[in-house]
Design a protein around this motif. Structure first.
Motif, PDB file in Angstrom:
ATOM      1  N   CYS A 124       0.827  -1.208   0.000  1.00 51.20           N
ATOM      2  CA  CYS A 124       0.000   0.000   0.000  1.00 51.20           C
ATOM      3  C   CYS A 124       0.860   1.257   0.000  1.00 51.20           C
ATOM      4  N   ASP A 125       0.334   2.287  -0.632  1.00 53.89           N
ATOM      5  CA  ASP A 125       1.005   3.585  -0.632  1.00 53.89           C
ATOM      6  C   ASP A 125       0.673   4.388   0.617  1.00 53.89           C
ATOM      7  N   LEU A 126      -0.485   4.106   1.210  1.00 47.93           N
ATOM      8  CA  LEU A 126      -0.935   4.822   2.401  1.00 47.93           C
ATOM      9  C   LEU A 126      -1.834   3.876   3.176  1.00 47.93           C
ATOM     10  N   VAL A 127      -1.688   3.849   4.505  1.00 46.82           N
ATOM     11  CA  VAL A 127      -2.508   2.968   5.337  1.00 46.82           C
ATOM     12  C   VAL A 127      -3.394   3.802   6.249  1.00 46.82           C
ATOM     13  N   VAL A 128      -4.707   3.510   6.182  1.00 47.02           N
ATOM     14  CA  VAL A 128      -5.701   4.159   7.033  1.00 47.02           C
ATOM     15  C   VAL A 128      -6.161   3.144   8.073  1.00 47.02           C
ATOM     16  N   VAL A 129      -6.071   3.518   9.342  1.00 48.37           N
ATOM     17  CA  VAL A 129      -6.554   2.667  10.430  1.00 48.37           C
ATOM     18  C   VAL A 129      -7.770   3.331  11.051  1.00 48.37           C
ATOM     19  N   VAL A 130      -8.857   2.579  11.106  1.00 52.17           N
ATOM     20  CA  VAL A 130     -10.096   3.032  11.728  1.00 52.17           C
ATOM     21  C   VAL A 130     -10.091   2.521  13.162  1.00 52.17           C
ATOM     22  N   THR A 131     -10.422   3.388  14.108  1.00 54.62           N
ATOM     23  CA  THR A 131     -10.313   3.018  15.514  1.00 54.62           C
ATOM     24  C   THR A 131     -11.452   3.628  16.326  1.00 54.62           C
ATOM     25  N   CYS A 132     -11.680   3.053  17.486  1.00 55.60           N
ATOM     26  CA  CYS A 132     -12.660   3.596  18.426  1.00 55.60           C
ATOM     27  C   CYS A 132     -12.273   3.124  19.822  1.00 55.60           C
ATOM     28  N   PRO A 133     -12.872   3.720  20.858  1.00 56.95           N
ATOM     29  CA  PRO A 133     -12.557   3.280  22.226  1.00 56.95           C
ATOM     30  C   PRO A 133     -12.944   1.810  22.440  1.00 56.95           C
ATOM     31  N   PRO A 134     -12.191   1.093  23.262  1.00 58.59           N
ATOM     32  CA  PRO A 134     -12.460  -0.337  23.499  1.00 58.59           C
ATOM     33  C   PRO A 134     -13.886  -0.628  23.984  1.00 58.59           C
ATOM     34  N   PHE A 135     -14.452   0.231  24.833  1.00 57.89           N
ATOM     35  CA  PHE A 135     -15.802  -0.043  25.326  1.00 57.89           C
ATOM     36  C   PHE A 135     -16.812   0.014  24.185  1.00 57.89           C
ATOM     37  N   LEU A 136     -16.618   0.935  23.237  1.00 55.58           N
ATOM     38  CA  LEU A 136     -17.526   1.066  22.102  1.00 55.58           C
ATOM     39  C   LEU A 136     -17.338  -0.108  21.148  1.00 55.58           C
TER      40      LEU A 136
END
Length: 192
Positions: A124-136
């Motif tokens: 990949c040329d660019l990596v996007v990581v989607v994240t949220c708080p652990p409880f959610l």
């Protein structure tokens, strides 16, 4: 052609982000959807997976629940399964990229849950990581049919730690405040 890697742990909003990018006009290759097709009747993985794990085929398809019971918690069995499935998914990805190059796509997205774990980030040329708080994350995942805390724990052990993913990402997209801020972040990061 610019290749964007999209990843995130279970329940963090990766599928929602992929839908947003599709709606924005970007071609998206969904590794999970590819696995579903490989396990469906007539899928290329059905025969080799049944041969490796006898009894997981039902009506010409792989019974994912039965297969999951066989491989989760058994690292050797999981490696055997991955040795069958990963090359088939990679071949489907290569076909997708060839088609998009022929169409002169300027940017494509590889939606891969185990992007870092499989080394796909190197493509990949660019990596996007989607994240949220652990409880959610837990709240979202446990709302799925048949999901348990134990199953969530098993899945988390197969995925790279959230902090590691964020550290390795080029772009981090938090989803804890809803889809609109996440979409704005994605558009800004990708120049859409």
């Amino acid at each position: 052609m610019r290749i964007i890697g999209l990843t995130g742990s279970i329940g963090t909003g990766k599928s929602t982000a992929a839908r947003m990018l599709r709606r924005a006009g970007l071609p998206v290759h969904d590794a999970d959807a590819t696995v579903h097709a490989l396990f469906a009747p007539g899928g290329k993985a059905v025969a080799p997976v049944e041969a490796a794990f006898p009894g997981v085929e039902r009506d010409g398809a792989i019974d994912r629940a039965a297969l999951g019971r066989r491989v989760f918690g058994d690292p050797a069995a999981l490696r055997r399964l991955e040795a069958i499935v990963h090359p088939l998914v990679r071949a489907a990805e290569a076909d997708f990229l060839r088609r998009q190059r022929r169409r002169h796509a300027r940017m494509v997205v590889l939606d891969i849950p185990l992007l870092f774990e499989t080394g796909a980030d190197r493509r990949c040329d660019l990596v996007v990581v989607v994240t949220c708080p652990p409880f959610l994350q837990a709240q979202r995942v446990l709302a799925r049919p048949g999901m348990t805390l134990e199953r969530l724990r098993q899945i988390r052990t197969q995925q790279a730690p959230e902090a590691d993913k964020r550290r390795r990402a080029d772009v981090v997209v938090p989803t804890g405040c809803g889809p609109r801020p996440a979409l704005r972040r994605l558009r800004r990061a990708l120049g859409l």
